[in-house]
Design a protein around this motif. Structure first.
Motif, mmCIF file in Angstrom:
data_model
loop_
_atom_site.group_PDB
_atom_site.id
_atom_site.type_symbol
_atom_site.label_atom_id
_atom_site.label_comp_id
_atom_site.label_asym_id
_atom_site.label_seq_id
_atom_site.Cartn_x
_atom_site.Cartn_y
_atom_site.Cartn_z
ATOM 1 N N GLU A 115 5.988 -2.867 2.601
ATOM 2 C CA GLU A 115 4.794 -3.168 3.381
ATOM 3 C C GLU A 115 4.584 -2.207 4.550
ATOM 4 O O GLU A 115 3.449 -2.006 4.993
ATOM 5 C CB GLU A 115 4.868 -4.605 3.898
ATOM 6 N N PHE A 116 5.643 -1.622 5.065
ATOM 7 C CA PHE A 116 5.502 -0.742 6.227
ATOM 8 C C PHE A 116 5.537 0.739 5.842
ATOM 9 O O PHE A 116 5.754 1.602 6.687
ATOM 10 C CB PHE A 116 6.607 -1.034 7.242
ATOM 11 N N THR A 117 5.327 1.008 4.552
ATOM 12 C CA THR A 117 5.286 2.388 4.060
ATOM 13 C C THR A 117 4.050 2.546 3.184
ATOM 14 O O THR A 117 3.361 1.566 2.867
ATOM 15 C CB THR A 117 6.551 2.716 3.230
ATOM 16 N N PRO A 118 3.768 3.760 2.743
ATOM 17 C CA PRO A 118 2.608 3.937 1.853
ATOM 18 C C PRO A 118 2.703 3.154 0.552
ATOM 19 O O PRO A 118 1.704 3.043 -0.178
ATOM 20 C CB PRO A 118 2.617 5.444 1.585
ATOM 21 N N ALA A 119 3.867 2.574 0.241
ATOM 22 C CA ALA A 119 4.006 1.801 -1.003
ATOM 23 C C ALA A 119 3.488 0.375 -0.861
ATOM 24 O O ALA A 119 3.687 -0.442 -1.754
ATOM 25 C CB ALA A 119 5.470 1.771 -1.437
ATOM 26 N N HIS A 120 2.772 0.083 0.271
ATOM 27 C CA HIS A 120 2.379 -1.308 0.508
ATOM 28 C C HIS A 120 1.297 -1.799 -0.441
ATOM 29 O O HIS A 120 0.902 -2.963 -0.383
ATOM 30 C CB HIS A 120 1.909 -1.478 1.960
ATOM 31 N N PHE A 121 0.793 -0.913 -1.293
ATOM 32 C CA PHE A 121 -0.197 -1.359 -2.282
ATOM 33 C C PHE A 121 0.432 -2.283 -3.325
ATOM 34 O O PHE A 121 -0.264 -2.978 -4.059
ATOM 35 C CB PHE A 121 -0.841 -0.150 -2.970
ATOM 36 N N LEU A 122 1.782 -2.294 -3.412
ATOM 37 C CA LEU A 122 2.463 -3.215 -4.326
ATOM 38 C C LEU A 122 2.337 -4.645 -3.817
ATOM 39 O O LEU A 122 2.391 -4.898 -2.616
ATOM 40 C CB LEU A 122 3.938 -2.837 -4.454
ATOM 41 N N TYR A 123 2.211 -5.595 -4.722
ATOM 42 C CA TYR A 123 2.055 -7.000 -4.355
ATOM 43 C C TYR A 123 3.436 -7.617 -4.188
ATOM 44 O O TYR A 123 4.188 -7.774 -5.153
ATOM 45 C CB TYR A 123 1.263 -7.730 -5.431
ATOM 46 N N THR A 124 3.792 -7.966 -2.951
ATOM 47 C CA THR A 124 5.171 -8.436 -2.649
ATOM 48 C C THR A 124 5.250 -9.936 -2.389
ATOM 49 O O THR A 124 6.341 -10.460 -2.125
ATOM 50 C CB THR A 124 5.711 -7.699 -1.410
ATOM 51 N N GLY A 125 4.131 -10.629 -2.445
ATOM 52 C CA GLY A 125 4.150 -12.073 -2.165
ATOM 53 C C GLY A 125 5.144 -12.855 -3.012
ATOM 54 O O GLY A 125 5.954 -13.637 -2.484
ATOM 55 N N PRO A 126 5.161 -12.712 -4.343
ATOM 56 C CA PRO A 126 6.114 -13.468 -5.163
ATOM 57 C C PRO A 126 7.571 -13.181 -4.834
ATOM 58 O O PRO A 126 8.431 -14.058 -5.019
ATOM 59 C CB PRO A 126 5.763 -13.009 -6.593
ATOM 60 N N LEU A 127 7.862 -11.974 -4.340
ATOM 61 C CA LEU A 127 9.249 -11.658 -3.996
ATOM 62 C C LEU A 127 9.721 -12.515 -2.825
ATOM 63 O O LEU A 127 10.828 -13.071 -2.845
ATOM 64 C CB LEU A 127 9.381 -10.174 -3.646
#
Length: 394
Positions: free
Chosen positions: A39-51
C-alpha cells in the motif's frame, strides 16, 4: 563420574517441528507487513483487503487469545493507515473491509479462547493420568526402613512431566533394606515401559532371591521380555535400548552391598568426606549382556556406619551444567552442605536440590533421580511418613 556412555540425542530432534511452529506463528504478522509494503509503494494497485481479513483467522490457528488479539490490533491499525494514506475514506469498499475484518476478528478471538479452554481441560486430564502413573511406577519411599532413614526425589526436566526413564525404589526385606536406582536410555513411553518392567521385577525378586546378582538378573530378564513383545518397542529401540542400574542392600551389619551395572557409583558421606563407591570390575548396563565375557556381576561390600549417608543418583544430576557448560560437582556439594542429622535425609535432599537449581539456573535438560539413606544407630528416627517426592522445574 560415569562408567558407561550416556544416551546421545539425535541432532535436531524436535527442533524441526519447533521451527515450523514459530514460522507459522509469524505468518499473520508477515501478511500485515506485506500489506503495508504494497500500500505504501507503487504496487498499491493490488487489492489487499482479503489479506488483512485473513490475518486474525490465521492467528487463531497458531496462537492463543493474546496473540490473536495482537494480530487483530495490527490488522486494524494497518487498515486505518492504508485507508488514510490512500485517501480512501468514504468509499463503500473501505467500510465493507472494516465490517468483514471486525466480524472475522470477533470470531477468531472467541475461537482462540474456546480452543485454549479445551486444551487446558485436556492438559489437566493428562496431568491427572500422569500422577496416577507416577504413583504406580515410582511409589513414595517410606521415611524409615530398618536401620536407615530414607528420602527419594525425582527431578523432572520437562515442565509438567511426572515420570520418565529414571527409576528408584527401596524395600524392606528379610535380607535387609534393598534399593535400586536406574536410568533407561531413551525418552517417552518406551522408556516408561522399560522402567516399569525393571521396577516390577525388582519388587518381586528382592523378597525371594538371596543374592543381589540374581535380583539384577531377574530385572534384566524382565527387560528382555518386555522388549520382545511385538509392537511394543520399535526395532531401532530394541537395538539401542539399555538400562543402567545399581542395586544396593543395607543389612543389619554396618555395611552396604552393591551390584553396579553401568551406573554412576553411589556417594558415601562419612565424617565430612564424600567417597564414590567405584566397582572393582565395571559391567555393561542391562540389555547389553552380550558384552559380558566373564561372570555376570558380583556383590561388592563397603562400610556403612551409623551417622554415614549414602546417595544413589542418576547421571541427570552429575551431568547438569551451568551457563558455562560446567558440570554440577555433586561430591563437593554434598561436602559443603552443613550437617543437620536431626532433620533427616529429606532436608539434605531438599538443600541439594536447591544447589542443583542454582547451578543450572533452574533449567534441567535431563530427568534426574536421587535416593538418600541415613544410617542410624538403632534408635527410632522421628518423622515417619512418605519420603518420596516428585519435583517439577521452577
Amino acid at each position: 563420574m560415569r562408567v558407561f556412555p550416556r544416551r546421545t540425542r539425535r541432532p535436531g530432534a524436535g527442533g524441526h517441528h519447533q521451527v515450523l511452529f514459530v514460522l507459522a506463528e509469524c505468518v499473520p504478522f508477515v501478511i500485515a507487513l506485506a500489506v503495508l509494503a504494497i500500500e505504501f509503494t507503487p504496487a498499491h494497485f493490488l487489492y489487499t483487503g482479503p489479506l488483512l481479513i485473513a490475518t486474525p483467522a490465521l492467528a487463531a490457528v497458531t496462537m492463543g487469545p493474546r496473540g490473536t488479539l495482537a494480530a487483530v490490533i495490527l490488522a486494524v491499525a494497518v487498515s486505518v493507515a492504508t485507508a488514510t494514506y490512500n485517501e480512501a475514506w468514504g468509499s463503500d469498499q473501505v467500510y465493507t473491509n472494516f465490517l468483514a475484518l471486525t466480524l472475522v476478528s470477533l470470531a477468531s478471538v472467541a475461537t482462540s479462547s474456546a480452543a485454549r479452554t479445551r486444551r487446558e481441560i485436556e492438559l489437566d486430564q493428562v496431568r491427572r493420568i500422569a500422577v496416577a502413573a507416577q504413583e504406580a511406577v515410582l511409589r513414595p519411599v517410606p521415611a524409615r526402613l530398618g536401620p536407615v532413614r530414607v528420602a527419594g526425589m525425582y527431578l523432572a526436566a520437562e515442565t509438567g512431566a511426572q515420570i520418565g526413564g529414571d527409576l528408584y525404589e527401596a524395600v524392606q526385606t528379610r535380607y535387609g533394606v534393598r534399593a535400586i536406582v536406574g536410568d533407561v536410555r531413551g525418552k517417552g513411553l518406551p522408556a516408561v515401559r522399560a522402567a516399569a518392567a525393571v521396577l516390577g521385577a525388582f519388587r518381586e525378586a528382592v523378597h525371594y532371591e538371596d543374592d543381589l546378582v540374581d535380583v539384577v538378573n531377574r530385572c534384566e530378564a524382565a527387560l528382555r521380555r518386555d522388549a520382545a513383545v511385538p509392537g511394543v518397542i520399535d526395532p531401532e529401540a530394541l537395538v539401542e535400548g539399555f538400562v543402567t542400574v545399581l542395586v544396593a542392600q543395607v543389612p543389619d551389619a554396618p555395611v552396604v552391598e552393591v551390584v553396579n551395572r553401568g551406573h554412576p557409583p553411589p556417594l558415601r558421606w562419612s565424617d565430612g568426606r564424600v567417597d564414590a563407591l567405584m566397582p572393582a570390575s565395571p559391567l555393561p548396563p542391562l540389555g547389553l549382556e552380550e558384552f559380558i565375557t566373564g561372570p555376570r556381576g558380583r556383590t561388592e561390600s563397603y562400610s556403612f556406619l551409623p551417622g554415614d549417608r549414602l546417595l544413589l543418583h542418576t547421571d541427570g544430576v552429575i551431568e547438569a551444567r551451568d551457563s558455562g557448560r560446567a558440570f554440577f560437582a555433586l561430591p563437593e556439594a554434598m561436602t559443603q552442605l552443613e550437617p543437620r542429622p536431626e532433620r533427616g535425609p529429606r532436608d539434605f535432599l531438599d538443600r541439594l536440590h536447591q544447589d542443583l537449581l542454582r547451578h543450572t539456573d533452574a533449567r534441567l535438560v535431563d530427568d534426574a533421580a536421587m535416593i538418600l539413606f541415613d544410617r542410624v544407630d538403632g534408635a527410632d528416627a522421628a518423622g515417619a511418613g512418605p519420603g518420596g517426592q516428585t519435583v517439577r522445574p521452577q
